[in-house]
Motif scaffolding. Structure first.
Motif, PDB file in Angstrom:
ATOM      1  N   THR A 288       0.837  -1.210   0.000  1.00 21.22           N
ATOM      2  CA  THR A 288       0.000   0.000   0.000  1.00 21.22           C
ATOM      3  C   THR A 288       0.871   1.260   0.000  1.00 21.22           C
ATOM      4  O   THR A 288       0.561   2.243  -0.701  1.00 21.22           O
ATOM      5  CB  THR A 288      -0.936  -0.005   1.236  1.00 21.22           C
ATOM      6  OG1 THR A 288      -1.659  -1.240   1.236  1.00 21.22           O
ATOM      7  CG2 THR A 288      -1.909   1.152   1.200  1.00 21.22           C
ATOM      8  N   ARG A 291       2.042   1.778  -3.468  1.00 21.72           N
ATOM      9  CA  ARG A 291       0.966   2.320  -4.316  1.00 21.72           C
ATOM     10  C   ARG A 291       0.764   3.807  -4.024  1.00 21.72           C
ATOM     11  O   ARG A 291       0.539   4.606  -4.929  1.00 21.72           O
ATOM     12  CB  ARG A 291      -0.355   1.586  -4.047  1.00 21.72           C
ATOM     13  CG  ARG A 291      -0.403   0.189  -4.585  1.00 21.72           C
ATOM     14  CD  ARG A 291      -1.660  -0.509  -4.063  1.00 21.72           C
ATOM     15  NE  ARG A 291      -1.619  -1.926  -4.363  1.00 21.72           N
ATOM     16  CZ  ARG A 291      -2.176  -2.483  -5.431  1.00 21.72           C
ATOM     17  NH1 ARG A 291      -2.844  -1.756  -6.289  1.00 21.72           N
ATOM     18  NH2 ARG A 291      -2.080  -3.775  -5.651  1.00 21.72           N
ATOM     19  N   HIS A 292       0.807   4.150  -2.747  1.00 17.90           N
ATOM     20  CA  HIS A 292       0.586   5.547  -2.365  1.00 17.90           C
ATOM     21  C   HIS A 292       1.672   6.438  -2.961  1.00 17.90           C
ATOM     22  O   HIS A 292       1.397   7.511  -3.501  1.00 17.90           O
ATOM     23  CB  HIS A 292       0.574   5.645  -0.837  1.00 17.90           C
ATOM     24  CG  HIS A 292       0.240   7.012  -0.334  1.00 17.90           C
ATOM     25  ND1 HIS A 292       1.156   7.807   0.315  1.00 17.90           N
ATOM     26  CD2 HIS A 292      -0.900   7.734  -0.404  1.00 17.90           C
ATOM     27  CE1 HIS A 292       0.579   8.957   0.624  1.00 17.90           C
ATOM     28  NE2 HIS A 292      -0.658   8.940   0.211  1.00 17.90           N
ATOM     29  N   GLU A 296      -1.181   5.629  -6.908  1.00 25.55           N
ATOM     30  CA  GLU A 296      -2.206   4.674  -7.389  1.00 25.55           C
ATOM     31  C   GLU A 296      -3.358   4.577  -6.390  1.00 25.55           C
ATOM     32  O   GLU A 296      -3.251   5.005  -5.236  1.00 25.55           O
ATOM     33  CB  GLU A 296      -1.560   3.287  -7.563  1.00 25.55           C
ATOM     34  CG  GLU A 296      -0.512   3.255  -8.650  1.00 25.55           C
ATOM     35  CD  GLU A 296       0.286   1.959  -8.679  1.00 25.55           C
ATOM     36  OE1 GLU A 296       1.277   1.915  -9.421  1.00 25.55           O
ATOM     37  OE2 GLU A 296      -0.060   1.004  -7.946  1.00 25.55           O
ATOM     38  N   ALA A 297      -4.451   3.921  -6.856  1.00 19.36           N
ATOM     39  CA  ALA A 297      -5.609   3.681  -5.962  1.00 19.36           C
ATOM     40  C   ALA A 297      -5.163   2.763  -4.828  1.00 19.36           C
ATOM     41  O   ALA A 297      -4.273   1.921  -5.001  1.00 19.36           O
ATOM     42  CB  ALA A 297      -6.731   3.029  -6.751  1.00 19.36           C
ATOM     43  N   LEU A 298      -5.802   2.924  -3.666  1.00 22.42           N
ATOM     44  CA  LEU A 298      -5.387   2.180  -2.480  1.00 22.42           C
ATOM     45  C   LEU A 298      -6.467   1.185  -2.045  1.00 22.42           C
ATOM     46  O   LEU A 298      -7.509   1.600  -1.522  1.00 22.42           O
ATOM     47  CB  LEU A 298      -5.099   3.147  -1.333  1.00 22.42           C
ATOM     48  CG  LEU A 298      -4.066   4.234  -1.621  1.00 22.42           C
ATOM     49  CD1 LEU A 298      -3.935   5.187  -0.436  1.00 22.42           C
ATOM     50  CD2 LEU A 298      -2.709   3.612  -1.960  1.00 22.42           C
ATOM     51  N   ARG A 301      -9.049   1.403   1.213  1.00 19.42           N
ATOM     52  CA  ARG A 301      -9.231   2.786   1.650  1.00 19.42           C
ATOM     53  C   ARG A 301     -10.662   2.971   2.165  1.00 19.42           C
ATOM     54  O   ARG A 301     -11.632   2.613   1.489  1.00 19.42           O
ATOM     55  CB  ARG A 301      -8.954   3.746   0.491  1.00 19.42           C
ATOM     56  CG  ARG A 301      -9.053   5.182   0.944  1.00 19.42           C
ATOM     57  CD  ARG A 301      -8.574   6.128  -0.117  1.00 19.42           C
ATOM     58  NE  ARG A 301      -8.569   7.483   0.418  1.00 19.42           N
ATOM     59  CZ  ARG A 301      -7.915   8.493  -0.100  1.00 19.42           C
ATOM     60  NH1 ARG A 301      -7.199   8.316  -1.186  1.00 19.42           N
ATOM     61  NH2 ARG A 301      -7.962   9.681   0.459  1.00 19.42           N
ATOM     62  N   ASP A 303     -14.079   4.701   3.163  1.00 15.30           N
ATOM     63  CA  ASP A 303     -14.932   5.801   2.730  1.00 15.30           C
ATOM     64  C   ASP A 303     -15.511   6.418   4.008  1.00 15.30           C
ATOM     65  O   ASP A 303     -16.374   5.826   4.665  1.00 15.30           O
ATOM     66  CB  ASP A 303     -16.035   5.226   1.832  1.00 15.30           C
ATOM     67  CG  ASP A 303     -17.028   6.283   1.375  1.00 15.30           C
ATOM     68  OD1 ASP A 303     -17.159   7.309   2.069  1.00 15.30           O
ATOM     69  OD2 ASP A 303     -17.673   6.071   0.337  1.00 15.30           O
TER      70      ASP A 303
END
Ligand code: NDP
Ligand code: OXD
Length: 308
Positions: A288, A291-292, A296-298, A301, A303
């Motif tokens: 992760t 990616r961060h 990139e999308a994590l 994550r 909401d």
């Protein structure tokens, strides 16, 4: 650059070893040895510390060491800092094992046989075929779906209830609050695998128990806050429910003398349905972080508007 860990200390030592092997460039610290707070870029916690934003001004990511995130006060986390829930695959494997154990124990009347053994009583209880025992899962997320997938092996008629619509082969799926009574009316063993949010807090209450077939059984592996405890005791006394398996409580640990400890129709375990595995968790957090850094999308994550 520091990765700070604040959770089970024994497992933290294992995290430290895997970090040393796989990410020696990051300084790994175990709470309360936080070093210079301005150096902390990544924080992994079970119980979040107070004043996160003020204490760690350069934080980039926060990880929950577990799959749930209800222990966080989202208003304390700066909006630009993503909160990530734990997605290491061992969590789903552990949950599938636990719920299988719990549902089979209830299905095969294990609590009665434990009592009978203590009383040295040799008495049959008529076996109900799996095809006549309807199992319903509340929450069709990662874990609810994994559990239902495994249950297909046993031949229980399966149903699931969720916020948004789902299609799962071999599972009758219900969506939305208005479908809850229909779902419950056809559920003999109810498994709660919901996240704890404002919408789901206290959902396991007298009204829900009354909507189940009389004598139904409950497995709560979500959170203690889903259950209205006094309503469960009353439902067991009234025969609305005949047994419950609880892996979660409120608070944890459950206080000494609490009625759940000694209730003959309750099997209680200390929040062990799933346990985050250090090696796989370290792999997940390092992936992760990568990616961060790459923008990139994590996966995982949270909401914050939904609350999970
Ligand atoms: P996910 O986020 O993958 O799934 C949650 C599911 O619940 C989603 O399908 C979501 O619907 C549904 N849901 C959320 N709110 C509602 C609502 N108001 N009404 C109906 N359905 C709702 O979570 P996981 O499956 O990974 O985990 C679920 C929970 O299990 C965790 O939050 C945690 O509390 C608990 N847990 C317990 C453990 C233990 O050891 N006892 C271990 C790990 C987790 P939608 O599809 O619309 O988003
Ligand atoms: C949890 C976990 O969220 O143990 O309960 O992962």
């Amino acid at each position: 650059m520091t990765f700070l860990y604040k959770a089970n200390a024994i497992r933290g030592v294992e995290w430290a070893r895997f970090f040393a092997e796989r990410a020696p460039e990051l300084s790994f610290r175990l709470w309360p040895d936080i070093g210079d707070p301005a150096e902390v870029r990544y924080l992994t916690v079970w119980a979040p510390p107070e004043n996160i934003a003020a204490t760690f001004p350069n934080l980039e990511l926060i990880f929950s060491v577990g799959a749930g995130v209800d222990q966080f006060d989202f208003s304390q986390i700066p909006p630009h800092v993503p909160l990530i829930r734990m997605l290491e695959p061992g969590i789903a494997e552990g949950m599938v094992e636990y719920v299988t154990m719990a549902v089979l124990a209830l299905h095969r009347d294990l609590l009665h046989f434990i009592d009978q053994q203590r009383e040295q009583t040799w008495r049959e209880i008529r076996v109900t075929p799996a095809a006549k025992r309807r199992v319903g899962v509340m929450g069709l997320g990662l874990l609810g779906q994994a559990v239902l997938e495994r249950f297909k092996l046993f031949g229980f008629p399966l149903a699931g209830w969720n916020r948004s619509p789902r299609t799962i082969e071999g599972v009758r799926c219900y969506a939305g609050r208005e479908t809850l009574p229909d779902f419950l009316a056809q559920t003999d063993i109810l498994v709660c695998l919901l996240p704890l949010t404002d919408e789901t807090r206290g959902i396991l209450n007298t009204g829900l128990f009354e909507a189940l077939p009389r004598g139904a059984k409950l497995v709560n592996v979500g959170r203690g806050g889903h259950l209205v405890e006094a309503d469960l005791i009353a439902a067991l006394e009234r025969g609305l429910l005949s047994a419950a398996v609880l892996d979660v409580a409120k608070p944890e640990p459950l206080p000494a003398g609490h009625p759940f400890w000694s209730h003959p129709r309750i099997l209680l375990t200390p929040h062990i349905a799933s346990m985050t595995t250090p090696e796989a968790a370290v792999e997940f957090v390092l992936d992760t972080i990568g990616r961060h850094r790459r923008g990139e999308a994590l996966p995982g994550r949270v909401d914050r508007d939904r609350g999970y």
